[in-house]
Design an enzyme around this catalytic site. Structure first.
Site, PDB file in Angstrom:
ATOM      1  CB  CYS A  76      -1.019  -0.620   1.320  1.00  0.00           C
ATOM      2  SG  CYS A  76      -2.561   0.937   1.533  1.00  0.00           S
TER       3      CYS A  76
ATOM      4  CD  GLU B 109       0.842  -3.178   2.215  1.00  0.00           C
ATOM      5  OE1 GLU B 109      -0.735  -2.526   2.215  1.00  0.00           O
ATOM      6  OE2 GLU B 109       1.542  -3.027   1.925  1.00  0.00           O
TER       7      GLU B 109
END
Length: 233
Positions: free
Chosen positions: A2, A105
């Site tokens: 991410c 994440e």
């Protein structure tokens, strides 16, 4: 991976570990560290292959043209970089290592997204494989822009996300910076068994907002997760 990271170390710690010094004017311009919630188009510290004696500041993300528009790309799959026309010109002249000490994440559980911070077992700095190039910003200034290389995640983190940054050992750092990118190097770096010393812990949902950037974001959130008994509770 991410699009959030942390770098909580100070300038002197980075300089000592990597044997390089900052360009003072860049630090004064961006003042990027410590940072507990780095996102796209924000500053990242990096070392370029053509100047390994200095720590530089790059902006996270490349603007890549797609038709008449542009798309911001912050990560690239290492296993595919020698097939991407937009990346190929930089594979042997634009390599860098990007310095972070953790990344976030989000695990999907039912209708909820639960944030985790992922760090090394001893909290040390990650040297992440990356690429850099120069761009002109909206004010007409010449800036460095960087993207992070990613790979399939190792087994211990698969329940959180399926990708992770390519974290380099000390010897791999020099190989990445100094050598031509070959298929055998890519194959070795994307091996999911390479890194075994990462750990994840749940953090506050305040990290969801890029506006939040303080030390509280990296504190553990002890709220139990019951989706799999005895794993995270």
């Amino acid at each position: 991976m991410c699009g959030r990271a942390t770098l909580t170390k100070n300038e002197s710690e980075l300089e000592e570990k990597f044997g390089a010094t900052f360009y003072t004017e860049d630090i004064e311009r961006y003042n990027p560290i410590p940072s507990f919630n780095i996102g796209p188009v924000q500053p990242l510290v990096f070392i370029a292959q053509n100047d390994q004696s200095h720590l530089k500041i790059g902006i996270w993300g490349w603007n890549i043209p797609i038709g008449e528009k542009t798309k911001l790309v912050i990560n690239a799959r290492l296993e595919e970089i020698d097939k991407k026309k937009t990346l190929i010109p930089y594979l042997n002249v634009g390599k860098c290592i990007i310095l972070i000490d953790g990344y976030y994440e989000w695990m999907r559980l039912h209708n909820e997204k639960i944030p985790f911070r992922i760090i090394s077992h001893d909290g040390s700095i990650f040297a992440v494989a990356g690429l850099f190039r120069e761009e002109t910003d909206s004010a007409g200034n010449l800036v460095h822009n960087v993207i992070i290389m990613t790979k399939p995640v190792q087994d211990s983190l698969q329940q959180i996300h399926d990708r992770m940054p390519v974290i380099l050992t000390e010897s791999e750092q020099q190989n990445w910076l100094n050598n031509k990118i070959e298929r055998k190097i890519i194959k070795n770096l994307v091996n999911i068994e390479r890194i075994t010393n990462l750990q994840a812990y749940r953090v506050s949902s305040k990290v969801n907002s890029i506006k939040n950037n303080n030390a509280d974001l990296i504190l553990p959130n002890e709220t139990p997760i019951y989706f799999q008994e005895n794993l995270f509770d």
